[in-house]
Design a protein around this motif. Structure first.
Motif, PDB file in Angstrom:
ATOM      1  N   ALA A  54      -1.544  -2.920  -9.362  1.00  0.00           N
ATOM      2  CA  ALA A  54      -1.869  -3.972  -8.400  1.00  0.00           C
ATOM      3  C   ALA A  54      -3.071  -4.784  -8.866  1.00  0.00           C
ATOM      4  O   ALA A  54      -3.090  -6.013  -8.773  1.00  0.00           O
ATOM      5  N   LEU A  55      -4.080  -4.099  -9.397  1.00  0.00           N
ATOM      6  CA  LEU A  55      -5.276  -4.789  -9.859  1.00  0.00           C
ATOM      7  C   LEU A  55      -4.962  -5.752 -10.997  1.00  0.00           C
ATOM      8  O   LEU A  55      -5.410  -6.897 -11.017  1.00  0.00           O
ATOM      9  N   VAL A  56      -4.171  -5.291 -11.977  1.00  0.00           N
ATOM     10  CA  VAL A  56      -3.918  -6.120 -13.146  1.00  0.00           C
ATOM     11  C   VAL A  56      -2.935  -7.250 -12.848  1.00  0.00           C
ATOM     12  O   VAL A  56      -2.968  -8.297 -13.487  1.00  0.00           O
ATOM     13  N   LEU A  57      -2.055  -7.054 -11.844  1.00  0.00           N
ATOM     14  CA  LEU A  57      -1.107  -8.108 -11.474  1.00  0.00           C
ATOM     15  C   LEU A  57      -1.688  -9.074 -10.451  1.00  0.00           C
ATOM     16  O   LEU A  57      -1.095 -10.119 -10.167  1.00  0.00           O
ATOM     17  N   GLY A  58      -2.820  -8.727  -9.876  1.00  0.00           N
ATOM     18  CA  GLY A  58      -3.427  -9.592  -8.879  1.00  0.00           C
ATOM     19  C   GLY A  58      -2.660  -9.625  -7.577  1.00  0.00           C
ATOM     20  O   GLY A  58      -2.584 -10.665  -6.913  1.00  0.00           O
ATOM     21  N   VAL A  59      -2.081  -8.478  -7.187  1.00  0.00           N
ATOM     22  CA  VAL A  59      -1.352  -8.379  -5.918  1.00  0.00           C
ATOM     23  C   VAL A  59      -1.939  -7.228  -5.105  1.00  0.00           C
ATOM     24  O   VAL A  59      -2.764  -6.451  -5.599  1.00  0.00           O
ATOM     25  N   SER A  60      -1.504  -7.102  -3.883  1.00  0.00           N
ATOM     26  CA  SER A  60      -1.972  -5.995  -3.056  1.00  0.00           C
ATOM     27  C   SER A  60      -1.299  -4.701  -3.488  1.00  0.00           C
ATOM     28  O   SER A  60      -0.202  -4.709  -4.057  1.00  0.00           O
ATOM     29  N   ARG A  61      -1.969  -3.592  -3.199  1.00  0.00           N
ATOM     30  CA  ARG A  61      -1.382  -2.294  -3.535  1.00  0.00           C
ATOM     31  C   ARG A  61      -0.079  -2.081  -2.779  1.00  0.00           C
ATOM     32  O   ARG A  61       0.854  -1.463  -3.293  1.00  0.00           O
ATOM     33  N   SER A  62       0.015  -2.616  -1.558  1.00  0.00           N
ATOM     34  CA  SER A  62       1.244  -2.442  -0.765  1.00  0.00           C
ATOM     35  C   SER A  62       2.439  -3.106  -1.435  1.00  0.00           C
ATOM     36  O   SER A  62       3.579  -2.637  -1.297  1.00  0.00           O
ATOM     37  N   THR A  63       2.196  -4.203  -2.192  1.00  0.00           N
ATOM     38  CA  THR A  63       3.295  -4.860  -2.917  1.00  0.00           C
ATOM     39  C   THR A  63       3.861  -3.933  -3.980  1.00  0.00           C
ATOM     40  O   THR A  63       5.090  -3.793  -4.121  1.00  0.00           O
ATOM     41  N   VAL A  64       2.985  -3.281  -4.751  1.00  0.00           N
ATOM     42  CA  VAL A  64       3.443  -2.358  -5.791  1.00  0.00           C
ATOM     43  C   VAL A  64       4.076  -1.130  -5.170  1.00  0.00           C
ATOM     44  O   VAL A  64       5.113  -0.629  -5.643  1.00  0.00           O
ATOM     45  N   THR A  65       3.474  -0.619  -4.081  1.00  0.00           N
ATOM     46  CA  THR A  65       4.044   0.544  -3.401  1.00  0.00           C
ATOM     47  C   THR A  65       5.468   0.255  -2.939  1.00  0.00           C
ATOM     48  O   THR A  65       6.385   1.072  -3.118  1.00  0.00           O
TER      49      THR A  65
END
Length: 522
Positions: A54-65
């Motif tokens: 999430a950090l490296v893609l610049g999105v929220s953790r909930s998006t990756v989850t």
């Protein structure tokens, strides 16, 4: 289990956030599934943690989850307690896959750019008119003279090999046609060197940062990459640190050293005379095999007429006789002299390795950077023995380079001084314009004026440029983060910003980059 670094996965995930229907988690899941289906990420690979990606893609953790959950529900991902999330593959052949280095040349990127975005992902230059003129000047007689054989010239056509050898002789570097292998651009030359001279597990010394095409070729061969140097004044004198190689040799013997002493990609720096001589001493003392990539050396710019200060970023046939070595050293010293800038437009670059034994060095060169990327003509200069070894591998790939391209290249060699002067004058003006644009629009960004090449190597203080690049893509801006050029995923606060096509794209992209930098820093 193999794990994939979040930075590498980020560079493989190109275009996912701005293309396709559906919410962001669905698009991310689809992009990850596509990587698995193509075999770009091998089955069994452990993906980064949700927080890290999430950090490296610049999105929220909930998006990756949510994306991981979708993949798990579809059978593409397996969560293993204590081990992370393991991607299930499609049975594709396992192997190293490049990291989207040529994404700027595909239709999707061009479509995005034409739809109001900006493509800053490539430093390739537009072609010179001399290329079209050389093609138009070809006659039936030029081709007819070669039609009597089968058209396969694994080493290159004789006229071009002799022309390249003469190019080096004119620079004071004794060279014969038998020491030249013509390749399909410098990228193939670097790949051939990796295939011929490096075995899996061999230690290879590279500058940090360095040309990412070389990193891909060496990683694909299974080399163990050891970085030296850096991109700032505190990195060991003019950039790469020869002393570090001497210390390394006390512990392990590198198979080869890969260098770009002139117009380095991506930093644009060129080593001064003292640093070049120190590298020559270390390479000779340690008897190391050296590969010098001069692909961008013809784009040396010097300080130029507008030398205003830019913010500085921190941080036998195998062996020529003594006379030949002295000639090459004298030529290198002349190239590094105080009047180098005055001579820049008429002088051919002298390789650092020209002063080393021919049997333990390779020089990679090309016409593609100076004239046009569509002209796929490069070469290797080395001993006849090394040239023969590389040619044997090359014939298994493409038999030989295009004869027509080589005939064009023969004509273009005669126009090198004219092309060199035109390209350098053009790039100096565009370098100055790009620096002025950044000084006005991003005064807190830092860089050192490049001595050559088509791009600025810029530090964005306090910002993760991997995340910045991902955020920018969602707004139609393609840009390459610094870690793509590092063997150890360093330079996470750097961007390469090309100016070779002018500053229109950079000016259009700058507001987006500034906004994304602020978000990535937060």
């Amino acid at each position: 289990m193999d794990r994939i670094a979040s930075t590498r996965l980020s560079r493989l995930l190109t275009g996912w956030s701005s293309e396709g229907p559906g919410p962001l988690p669905r698009r991310l899941a689809d992009a990850l599934r596509e990587l698995a289906a193509r075999g770009d990420v091998a089955g069994g690979t452990v993906l980064p943690s949700q927080r890290e990606l999430a950090l490296v893609l610049g999105v929220s953790r909930s998006t990756v989850t949510a994306a991981y959950g979708l993949l798990e529900g579809e059978g593409w991902l397996e969560s293993v307690r204590g081990s992370g999330s393991r991607l299930r593959g499609s049975g594709a052949v396992d192997g190293y896959v490049t990291e989207g280095r040529l994404v700027s040349f595909d239709a999707r990127s061009r479509t995005a750019a034409s739809a109001g975005g900006a493509d800053l992902s490539s430093g390739a230059l537009p072609g010179l008119g001399a290329v079209g003129e050389a093609v138009g000047a070809l006659t039936g007689g030029d081709v007819g003279a070669l039609l009597g054989d089968d058209g396969y010239h694994p080493y290159g056509i004789p006229a071009l090999r002799e022309g390249i050898a003469a190019y080096y002789r004119a620079a004071g570097v004794p060279t014969e046609a038998g020491q030249i292998l013509v390749t399909s651009g410098s990228q193939q030359a670097v790949w051939l060197v990796a295939q011929a001279l490096v075995e899996p597990g061999d230690t290879v010394v590279v500058e940090n940062p360095t040309y990412r095409g070389a990193l891909e070729a060496l990683r694909a061969r299974g080399a163990r990459l050891v970085p030296v140097g850096g991109d700032g004044p505190d990195s060991g004198g003019d950039g790469a640190d020869a002393a570090a190689v001497r210390r390394l040799c006390a512990r392990v013997r590198p198979r080869l050293v890969y260098l770009q002493p002139t117009a380095h990609n991506p930093t644009g720096r060129s080593l001064g005379g003292a640093a070049r001589r120190e590298w020559q001493r270390v390479l000779a003392e340690q008897e190391l095999f050296a590969v010098e990539d001069t692909a961008c050396a013809e784009l040396s710019l010097g300080a130029g007429p507008d030398a205003s200060a830019a913010p500085a970023a921190p941080d036998t046939p195998d062996t020529p006789d003594a006379t030949d070595r002295d000639d090459a050293t004298d030529a290198a010293d002349r190239d590094d002299s105080a009047d180098g800038d005055d001579r820049a437009d008429e002088a051919a670059p002298v390789p650092l390795v020209a002063a080393l034994p021919m049997g333990s060095s390779v020089t990679v060169g090309t016409l593609s950077k100076l004239f046009w990327g569509g002209l796929r003509v490069g070469w290797v200069r080395s001993s006849p023995q090394v040239v023969a070894r590389l040619a044997k591998i090359k014939t298994s790939v493409d038999l030989s380079c295009s004869v027509v391209d080589q005939l064009v290249a023969v004509r273009l060699l005669d126009r090198l001084p004219e092309a060199r002067a035109r390209r350098r004058a053009e790039l100096r003006g565009r370098r100055a314009a790009a620096e002025a644009l950044l000084r006005a629009g991003a005064p807190h960004w830092e860089w050192t004026r490049p001595a050559g090449g088509p791009a600025l190597w810029v530090r964005v203080p306090g910002t993760d440029t991997e995340a910045l690049a991902q955020l920018a893509r969602r707004h139609g801006v393609s840009v390459v983060p610094g870690s793509a050029f590092s063997p150890v995923d360093g330079f996470r606060d750097r961007l390469r910003l090309p100016y070779g096509h002018g500053t229109d794209a950079l000016a259009a992209a700058l507001p987006t980059l500034l906004e994304c930098a602020e978000r990535a820093a937060g």
